[in-house]
Enzyme design. Structure first.
Site, mmCIF file in Angstrom:
data_model
loop_
_atom_site.group_PDB
_atom_site.id
_atom_site.type_symbol
_atom_site.label_atom_id
_atom_site.label_comp_id
_atom_site.label_asym_id
_atom_site.label_seq_id
_atom_site.Cartn_x
_atom_site.Cartn_y
_atom_site.Cartn_z
ATOM 1 C CB SER A 95 7.714 95.771 11.563
ATOM 2 O OG SER A 95 8.619 95.204 12.464
ATOM 3 N N GLY A 131 16.177 87.707 10.634
ATOM 4 C CA GLY A 131 15.885 86.747 11.706
ATOM 5 C C GLY A 131 15.598 87.414 13.032
ATOM 6 C CB CYS A 185 9.143 86.430 10.923
ATOM 7 S SG CYS A 185 10.870 86.661 10.489
ATOM 8 N N GLY A 214 7.687 99.908 3.216
ATOM 9 C CA GLY A 214 8.750 99.060 3.725
ATOM 10 C C GLY A 214 10.084 99.322 3.060
ATOM 11 C CB THR A 215 11.919 97.296 0.581
ATOM 12 O OG1 THR A 215 11.508 96.081 1.236
ATOM 13 C CG2 THR A 215 13.327 97.112 0.089
HETATM 14 C C1 LIG Z 1 15.130 93.974 6.159
HETATM 15 C C2 LIG Z 1 13.709 93.677 6.497
HETATM 16 C C3 LIG Z 1 13.369 93.343 7.811
HETATM 17 C C4 LIG Z 1 12.057 93.060 8.150
HETATM 18 N N1 LIG Z 1 11.735 92.761 9.451
HETATM 19 C C5 LIG Z 1 10.437 92.565 9.804
HETATM 20 C C6 LIG Z 1 10.062 92.358 11.140
HETATM 21 O O1 LIG Z 1 10.889 92.366 12.043
HETATM 22 N N2 LIG Z 1 8.753 92.133 11.442
HETATM 23 C C7 LIG Z 1 7.798 92.116 10.455
HETATM 24 O O2 LIG Z 1 6.621 91.908 10.750
HETATM 25 N N3 LIG Z 1 8.120 92.349 9.170
HETATM 26 C C8 LIG Z 1 9.410 92.570 8.814
HETATM 27 N N4 LIG Z 1 9.732 92.814 7.501
HETATM 28 C C9 LIG Z 1 8.663 92.810 6.488
HETATM 29 C C10 LIG Z 1 8.182 94.230 6.180
HETATM 30 O O3 LIG Z 1 7.632 94.839 7.306
HETATM 31 C C11 LIG Z 1 7.139 94.187 5.045
HETATM 32 O O4 LIG Z 1 6.029 93.422 5.452
HETATM 33 C C12 LIG Z 1 7.697 93.577 3.777
HETATM 34 O O5 LIG Z 1 9.013 94.018 3.582
HETATM 35 C C13 LIG Z 1 6.865 93.924 2.536
HETATM 36 O O6 LIG Z 1 6.799 95.306 2.320
HETATM 37 P P1 LIG Z 1 7.796 96.096 1.299
HETATM 38 O O7 LIG Z 1 7.750 95.354 0.002
HETATM 39 O O8 LIG Z 1 7.238 97.463 1.233
HETATM 40 O O9 LIG Z 1 9.129 96.048 1.920
HETATM 41 C C14 LIG Z 1 11.052 93.102 7.161
HETATM 42 C C15 LIG Z 1 11.404 93.446 5.845
HETATM 43 C C16 LIG Z 1 12.700 93.733 5.513
HETATM 44 C C17 LIG Z 1 13.022 94.089 4.090
#
Ligand SMILES: Cc1cc2nc3c(=O)[nH]c(=O)nc-3n(C[C@H](O)[C@H](O)[C@H](O)COP(=O)(O)O)c2cc1C
Ligand SMILES: Cc1cc2nc3c(=O)[nH]c(=O)nc-3n(C[C@H](O)[C@H](O)[C@H](O)COP(=O)(O)OP(=O)(O)OC[C@H]3O[C@@H](n4cnc5c(N)ncnc54)[C@H](O)[C@@H]3O)c2cc1C
Ligand SMILES: Cc1cc2nc3c(=O)[nH]c(=O)nc-3n(C[C@H](O)[C@H](O)[C@H](O)COP(=O)(O)OP(=O)(O)OC[C@H]3O[C@@H](n4cnc5c(N)ncnc54)[C@H](O)[C@@H]3O)c2cc1C
Ligand SMILES: Cc1cc2nc3c(=O)[nH]c(=O)nc-3n(C[C@H](O)[C@H](O)[C@H](O)COP(=O)(O)O)c2cc1C
Ligand code: FES
Ligand code: FES
Lengths: 263, 304, 304, 263
Positions: C21, C72, C130, C265-266
């Site tokens: 997400s 946010g 969050c 994710g990222t």
């Molecule tokens: C720009 C951005 C926005 C995110 N927005 C949400 C969100 O709206 N809801 C949520 O549960 N996690 C959100 N996350 C967290 C990601 O879903 C994920 O849990 C987190 O980035 C770790 O995974 P990664 O290292 O593969 O990115 C967000 C992450 C990023 C980088």
């Protein structure tokens, strides 16, 4: 023999390179005075422009030419660090910490009256520190026997250099060079009764050589390749369990007499 | 002239740069590379009342912009330290602090009492946050009750500088920081390593003999910076910033966030003279930004 | 033939790869780059009962092997989603789950009830973690009482797959995992971002408008892997691994540690087609290692 | 004008490079068909071998030659990413996502009966997208006036190329070229009453130009350079507060009419 030289952080320039599919022989040159280095010692190389390697990489000194401030590394490409290093273009700058660790123990200079039989056993890239060792043995009047093993002929590196210092025997697992089989299965081992063995290679191979040496009641030093973070005794990550408990292979090794090891 | 000296309560550092426990040996390992008298202090290896063999090999795994370690407080014990190591390092012209760890409150107290007798050791850093030992270690750092007890008991016997090293593996670091302050800690150092894990997908095994280990290096800097900032706002005693500091800018960031001094850890492995360069860099930064002293940097982050 | 499908209770994924997400928009942003029908699922953007403008710019800072964000939860609210977005994405040939966030328990419950009516949405992911919103958000994820309540209330009204996303900013993730399980969550996804901070030393200001933000990317992988492993051992419901996954090996590591599925994710930002490559890579890995199905990978870490 | 082209991830080869102290003009070529790109659109460049840059870097398209599948980037070296990119050797492979964002709005083709006066204002590296825009304006029959500003003469790049499309005025803060001062202080601005202004440069400069345009009641588009993580609408990091609330500059921009902005 322990290092008596101060450790330094030095920049080198990649001066010459011979590259094969899985490895590279790299000659580096520094504008500084190259410190005294003994066979079996290693360097910690910084891998530049490499997002996948945070720590330095330990590599044995393959050969030196102090007069010209040159140092050789023999690098097997097994991961991102060694691949990046082996792929460097000539004239690239490479930063190293050196000299690190304890060297192989050299015998007293040879006397005609008593010539020790010396055998050097290398597996794969484990031959890297043995060339430098051969030169030192040669300078002390010895002509060692070499037993080099690999998966195939492509793994047997620098054979011509070794031949300068002594007789070379080879095993390969696919039989593409020398006898087919493992290094510890070579027929020469049945014939010879060396006074000293020096060995470097994969751990299972060194363990097999250690058993063999014990069976032959032969003095034997091996060079370990434990994972290292610092390389100079600060992190305690590189330990080997020995008769003295956990000791750092980067400062108390990488060379150990098999009597110290619990293998 | 920029005045680099900082004061951690009664403890004066000639500059804000120290080296972190477990990454700088006993200082001797670095003598070939740098002049230890040019940094503010050295925190030596984690020391326990009895000798410890540490964990089995392998103890290290590289990770993205960092590493995991599972050394497990290998050391020869405080008595060996007093007899064999202290005499060799007591003439270092810098502050040498001993990092003290234990499995019970009594372990901490006894070690502190013994180290108190060493003239040239102006302080100890209590390590209640080591994730690499089964008993004690981190347990003290994540439990408010246990932390309160260990700080109180050590404080009762130890009269010199008592620095407490906090664990980042907690929901609210300010809660533990305040407890340590209330029980008389002179300063707080943070962060210790984050609890992490690495796996070799090809051989399907953990990379560390202990499965989990402590994460350090640049990868943890954002978390460390956040915790230093939170802690700085929550307590009155000095805060020492630790976590991924590899260059001058990193050190400055921690000071702006509220650190009175900093410790360089894993970066020492890659660039063994880096702590001296950072000390020099801080002078340069102060000069460029019009700070007359390094002290002024502490907490001077501008939030519009 | 390797069977890549995995079952999260009643929810079937054609393969274990989902997208996380907030990093995959509504999927539409990626249609130029990949075929979304080739991954197991998509978790769309964090959705709240009312529209949210999100935080002020700047919302992003790069860090060592990762990034901080402070978005946010900007979104147009669940009603807008139902009316305008759902019709556009409901025909994606994969599982589309909605990530639901709120400031009060009621916010969560209401949003869940509304989304329940959407035929093609087989589940929701409750975001109680969050770190980028002032009220609610992470508070639910770090407080056992609040977490218990929100899961219970949502479970009471929501009958489809209820995935709960855990916060890593806690002392003991298994405590919260067990609470979520007890209150009826169908699966647990972890980790959300670590709370971090970045400073620009030259202008002496925080890099994010909110000062602190959420850390993601390869830098957090060791922490995520550890938490997945701990959680896998503590609960019986499926665990979905998230945190720095950027290639097949990363995904495999999470599955070996206990994940039934994973979220990318990222890494999507840097390599927008990476989730499909990972799905393909898992087949290849299973073949090379003699696994007949991806399911068998889950928890198959060998500990000697 | 909105992008109607699908976004792609493409490999390019660095084909030609002109490098200065603080910047570089880089010509890339791909073996694929270059998608249609409009002036003001940008690419997201992956910086290889760069431990200090995790994310891609957004860069405006400076020029294109679709027939030969060539694309130019004009890069200012301000940090690790741009320095690494500008330092690449010829023939290096560079991966880009493109085309991204919305382009500048082009006027209807010029008619003799009514010739709009068009002014392009660029500050520093902000001139990068303007060259491509000039070409498109030229193709539509316009000969814009250019006002280029920089700290010193070294910042005024590609001036000869701009001269191909129209008259060029310059300001530098140190007076080493053109009028001394800021771009918004150039005397031509007092004389001229353009119908359209296009502007790209540092935010304070664009804000000054926006005020000026409002004062002159002139249509004006600016190109923002907000920090981006993804570049294609997925992360919501690049927002600008506009009359419509927070909008993504990577999808709704980077080009905005000043009427949309709250400056
Ligand atoms: C720009 C951005 C926005 C995110 N927005 C949400 C969100 O709206 N809801 C949520 O549960 N996690 C959100 N996350 C967290 C990601 O879903 C994920 O849990 C987190 O980035 C770790 O995974 P990664 O290292 O593969 O990115 C967000 C992450 C990023 C980088
Ligand atoms: C004292 C010493 C001397 C060495 N001398 C040489 C030499 O002369 N030539 C040479 O090519 N190599 C030598 N090595 C090994 C070399 O350090 C590693 O191959 C190298 O660090 C791997 O880095 P990488 O980034 O390429 O691969 P990584 O990604 O770090 O490793 C790839 C794989 O190899 C394993 N591995 C990494 N390092 C080691 C190690 N030290 N021992 C066993 N497995 C390891 C990893 O666990 C992983 O599975 C030496 C090691 C030591 C400790
Ligand atoms: C749509 C768009 C088009 C662009 N076109 C061009 C172009 O054609 N040529 C060009 O040289 N640059 C252009 N930029 C700016 C360019 O993306 C940044 O200079 C680059 O990302 C910096 O990366 P770095 O690693 O070199 O420096 P970093 O270390 O990332 O940054 C160095 C310093 O610059 C600041 N910075 C970084 N990115 C930006 C940004 N986007 N805006 C303002 N400050 C920033 C950082 O905060 C830091 O202080 C464009 C940016 C955008 C968003
Ligand atoms: C190999 C290693 C050993 C460590 N040993 C100790 C220790 O004995 N006591 C302690 O308090 N911290 C120990 N630490 C933690 C560091 O002192 C420091 O808190 C942590 O590494 C974070 O800083 P860094 O990112 O700069 O390394 C150790 C860290 C490493 C990498
Ligand atoms: S590698 Fe650090 S002590 Fe040996
Ligand atoms: S940069 Fe990600 S949405 Fe604009």
């Amino acid at each position: 023999m322990s290092s008596i030289t101060n450790k330094q952080v030095l920049d080198f320039i990649l001066y010459e390179k011979e590259e094969w599919a899985n490895s590279a022989l790299m000659k580096f040159k520094t504008t500084e005075v190259l410190p005294e280095i003994f066979p079996g010692q290693f360097v910690q190389v910084k891998i530049e422009n490499s997002p996948d390697t945070y720590l330095r990489r330990p590599l044995s000194v393959n050969f030196t030419d102090r007069e010209n401030s040159c140092l050789w590394l023999l690098v097997q490409k097994i991961g991102p660090g060694t691949r990046k290093l082996a792929g460097l273009a000539l004239n690239s700058k490479v930063n190293m910490i050196l000299p690190l660790g304890k060297s192989f123990t050299l015998p007293e200079p040879a006397k005609d009256s008593f010539q020790q039989q010396i055998m050097l056993i290398g597996g794969g890239i484990g031959t890297a520190p043995l060339l430098f060792l051969s030169k030192s043995l040669h300078e002390r009047g010895y002509s060692p026997v070499f037993l080099l093993g690999g998966r195939s002929a492509a793994d047997i590196l620098q054979i011509d250099q070794f031949r300068l210092y002594g007789k070379v025997y080879v095993t390969t697992q696919d039989g593409s060079m020398g006898e087919r089989g493992l290094v510890t299965e070579h027929s020469i081992l049945k014939e010879m009764q060396p006074d000293r063995m020096y060995c470097c290679g994969p751990k299972p191979m060194m363990q097999a050589v250690a058993s063999l040496a014990r069976a032959k009641n032969c003095w034997c030093e091996v060079s370990l390749e434990n994972l290292m973070a610092c390389g100079f005794g600060a992190c305690l990550c590189c330990v080997e369990k020995t008769t003295q408990g956990h000791v750092c292979t980067c400062t108390e090794g990488p060379v150990f007499n098999i009597n110290q090891l619990l293998w | 002239m920029v005045d680099l000296s900082v004061q951690l309560k009664a403890l004066r550092l000639k500059n804000p740069v120290m080296t972190a426990s477990g990454t700088f040996g006993y200082g001797e390992e670095y003598l070939d590379f740098m002049d230890v008298s040019r940094i503010g202090g050295i925190i030596v290896k984690g020391t326990t009342i009895r000798p410890r063999e540490g964990n089995d090999y392998p103890r290290m795994a590289e990770t993205a912009s960092g590493m995991l370690n599972a050394v497990g407080l290998q050391n020869k014990g405080v008595h060996y330290f007093v007899k064999h190591i202290y005499p060799r390092i007591c003439d270092f012209n810098t502050n040498v602090l001993v990092n003290v760890s234990g499995s019970t409150v009594d372990d901490y107290v006894q070690a502190a009492e013994i180290i108190q007798e060493l003239d040239k050791i102006p302080g100890i850093e209590l390590n209640v946050s080591c994730p690499n030992v089964k008993e004690g270690g981190m347990a003290f750092g994540v439990s408010p009750r246990a932390l309160s007890l260990v700080v109180k008991e050590v404080r009762a016997v130890y009269k010199k500088h008592l620095m407490l090293k906090l664990s980042p593996n907690v929901t609210d670091i300010t809660e533990l920081a305040k407890i340590a302050e209330d029980q008389g800690a002179d300063s707080l150092s943070l962060i210790n390593t984050l609890l992490g894990m690495a796996i070799d997908a090809e051989n399907r095994r953990p990379k560390l003999s202990t499965v989990t280990g402590g994460l350090s290096g640049p990868c943890i800097k954002p978390v460390a910076l956040r915790m230093v900032w939170q802690t700085y706002k929550a307590v009155k005693i000095p805060v020492i910033g630790i976590g991924g500091i590899s260059n001058t800018a990193d050190a400055i960031e921690f000071m702006l966030a509220g650190a009175s001094a900093i410790q360089v850890g894993t970066a020492n492995f890659i660039d063994p003279g880096v702590s001296v360069s950072i000390a020099e860099g801080i002078t340069d930064y102060c000069r460029r930004h019009g700070f007359k002293s390094a002290k002024e940097l502490t907490g001077s982050l501008i939030i519009d």
